[in-house]
Design a protein around this motif. Sequence first.
Motif, PDB file in Angstrom:
ATOM      1  N   GLY A   1       0.812  -1.208   0.000  1.00 51.46           N
ATOM      2  CA  GLY A   1       0.000   0.000   0.000  1.00 51.46           C
ATOM      3  C   GLY A   1       0.846   1.258   0.000  1.00 51.46           C
ATOM      4  O   GLY A   1       1.927   1.332  -0.588  1.00 51.46           O
ATOM      5  N   GLU A   2       0.376   2.260   0.702  1.00 53.52           N
ATOM      6  CA  GLU A   2       1.058   3.549   0.749  1.00 53.52           C
ATOM      7  C   GLU A   2       2.368   3.437   1.534  1.00 53.52           C
ATOM      8  O   GLU A   2       2.435   2.778   2.567  1.00 53.52           O
ATOM      9  CB  GLU A   2       0.137   4.574   1.424  1.00 53.52           C
ATOM     10  CG  GLU A   2       0.674   5.989   1.420  1.00 53.52           C
ATOM     11  CD  GLU A   2      -0.259   6.951   2.125  1.00 53.52           C
ATOM     12  OE1 GLU A   2       0.132   8.124   2.303  1.00 53.52           O
ATOM     13  OE2 GLU A   2      -1.364   6.520   2.524  1.00 53.52           O
TER      14      GLU A   2
ATOM     15  N   PHE B   1       6.511   9.342  13.442  1.00 51.30           N
ATOM     16  CA  PHE B   1       6.194  10.313  12.402  1.00 51.30           C
ATOM     17  C   PHE B   1       6.348  11.726  12.954  1.00 51.30           C
ATOM     18  O   PHE B   1       6.082  11.966  14.136  1.00 51.30           O
ATOM     19  CB  PHE B   1       4.762  10.100  11.896  1.00 51.30           C
ATOM     20  CG  PHE B   1       4.580   8.816  11.128  1.00 51.30           C
ATOM     21  CD1 PHE B   1       5.092   8.681   9.850  1.00 51.30           C
ATOM     22  CD2 PHE B   1       3.897   7.748  11.691  1.00 51.30           C
ATOM     23  CE1 PHE B   1       4.931   7.501   9.129  1.00 51.30           C
ATOM     24  CE2 PHE B   1       3.726   6.570  10.991  1.00 51.30           C
ATOM     25  CZ  PHE B   1       4.249   6.451   9.707  1.00 51.30           C
ATOM     26  N   THR B   2       6.761  12.642  12.097  1.00 49.28           N
ATOM     27  CA  THR B   2       6.944  14.030  12.537  1.00 49.28           C
ATOM     28  C   THR B   2       5.631  14.650  12.999  1.00 49.28           C
ATOM     29  O   THR B   2       5.623  15.562  13.820  1.00 49.28           O
ATOM     30  CB  THR B   2       7.537  14.879  11.393  1.00 49.28           C
ATOM     31  OG1 THR B   2       6.738  14.713  10.213  1.00 49.28           O
ATOM     32  CG2 THR B   2       8.970  14.454  11.085  1.00 49.28           C
ATOM     33  N   ASP B   3       4.516  14.131  12.478  1.00 51.85           N
ATOM     34  CA  ASP B   3       3.216  14.652  12.909  1.00 51.85           C
ATOM     35  C   ASP B   3       2.601  13.797  14.015  1.00 51.85           C
ATOM     36  O   ASP B   3       1.426  13.924  14.351  1.00 51.85           O
ATOM     37  CB  ASP B   3       2.248  14.766  11.727  1.00 51.85           C
ATOM     38  CG  ASP B   3       2.047  13.442  11.001  1.00 51.85           C
ATOM     39  OD1 ASP B   3       2.697  12.443  11.390  1.00 51.85           O
ATOM     40  OD2 ASP B   3       1.240  13.396  10.051  1.00 51.85           O
ATOM     41  N   GLY B   4       3.407  12.896  14.607  1.00 52.93           N
ATOM     42  CA  GLY B   4       2.944  12.100  15.744  1.00 52.93           C
ATOM     43  C   GLY B   4       2.610  10.670  15.371  1.00 52.93           C
ATOM     44  O   GLY B   4       2.170  10.380  14.260  1.00 52.93           O
TER      45      GLY B   4
ATOM     46  N   ASP C   1      -0.417   1.272   9.077  1.00 50.72           N
ATOM     47  CA  ASP C   1      -0.927   0.618   7.868  1.00 50.72           C
ATOM     48  C   ASP C   1      -0.026   0.887   6.670  1.00 50.72           C
ATOM     49  O   ASP C   1      -0.012   0.113   5.712  1.00 50.72           O
ATOM     50  CB  ASP C   1      -2.350   1.111   7.555  1.00 50.72           C
ATOM     51  CG  ASP C   1      -3.355   0.633   8.588  1.00 50.72           C
ATOM     52  OD1 ASP C   1      -3.076  -0.389   9.234  1.00 50.72           O
ATOM     53  OD2 ASP C   1      -4.400   1.283   8.752  1.00 50.72           O
ATOM     54  N   LYS C   2       0.706   1.999   6.715  1.00 46.81           N
ATOM     55  CA  LYS C   2       1.626   2.313   5.629  1.00 46.81           C
ATOM     56  C   LYS C   2       2.901   1.471   5.777  1.00 46.81           C
ATOM     57  O   LYS C   2       3.103   0.821   6.798  1.00 46.81           O
ATOM     58  CB  LYS C   2       1.956   3.810   5.643  1.00 46.81           C
ATOM     59  CG  LYS C   2       0.755   4.705   5.394  1.00 46.81           C
ATOM     60  CD  LYS C   2       1.142   6.168   5.233  1.00 46.81           C
ATOM     61  CE  LYS C   2       1.603   6.784   6.531  1.00 46.81           C
ATOM     62  NZ  LYS C   2       1.895   8.251   6.377  1.00 46.81           N
TER      63      LYS C   2
ATOM     64  N   GLY D   1      -2.328  -7.044  13.786  1.00 40.35           N
ATOM     65  CA  GLY D   1      -2.225  -5.661  13.343  1.00 40.35           C
ATOM     66  C   GLY D   1      -0.808  -5.115  13.363  1.00 40.35           C
ATOM     67  O   GLY D   1      -0.592  -3.930  13.084  1.00 40.35           O
ATOM     68  N   VAL D   2       0.175  -5.962  13.697  1.00 41.62           N
ATOM     69  CA  VAL D   2       1.589  -5.554  13.725  1.00 41.62           C
ATOM     70  C   VAL D   2       2.324  -6.303  12.620  1.00 41.62           C
ATOM     71  O   VAL D   2       2.063  -7.476  12.365  1.00 41.62           O
ATOM     72  CB  VAL D   2       2.227  -5.867  15.097  1.00 41.62           C
ATOM     73  CG1 VAL D   2       3.699  -5.461  15.115  1.00 41.62           C
ATOM     74  CG2 VAL D   2       1.469  -5.161  16.217  1.00 41.62           C
TER      75      VAL D   2
END
Length: 223
Positions: free
Chosen positions: A80-81, A126-129, A156-157, A200-201
Amino acid sequence: MKDKKLEELFNGYFDGIDTPDTSITENAKKFVKKPSVLPRFAKIATVAASAALCVTAAVLITVYSLPVSAPPAADAPDGGETYHDGELLTESVSAYSLSKIDPSLKFIERLSFSPNANVAVSKAEFTDGGLAFVHAKAEFVTTLRYDAEVFVEFTDKTYSPLSGYGDGEAGYYRGMEYALTREVAENGEPINKLFVESGGVKYYFNVISSDPYAYIACLQLLK
């Protein structure tokens, strides 16, 4: 080889059907008059119906001749992404308290306590948390030596360097589905690139070892 049970059932079924009496059908024919000449309006209706049938058939042929787009194929587990280093903040963390970050990291914590292992760990957010992954480099020895790089991903990415791990050969081990890609290192030793997703991991292992089945040692760490 005949199935006697089926034969008995079907014979019984057909034996129970009464066929029409021939004399009844012969008598019925006497009361059916042959049409002498088809009326003109009936001929016109027949021609019109034939034309309509041809048009309908042409439409159906056209429709079924159109190219049909196939539904999109399902993405691979890591197809995915993606995200990249520029979106992350990384820092070193203690290997001895990883289970406080997430219980799924317990296997790296256990490994760090082994006298036959050397483990270095960092985490990326992530820089945005939000936690992206925990990364561990480990050297451990059982009867053989294993040089392993492990990523445990919580999003998920997919981290871009890990794209393609999910495209490996599918397998199953003690209730776990996995994907495995085999390569060869510059020193000639086998490389096992393993992907497992559970609860989920996502777990990624890149192991260099003379053991061609090094991925089994990795799967055993997760159990």
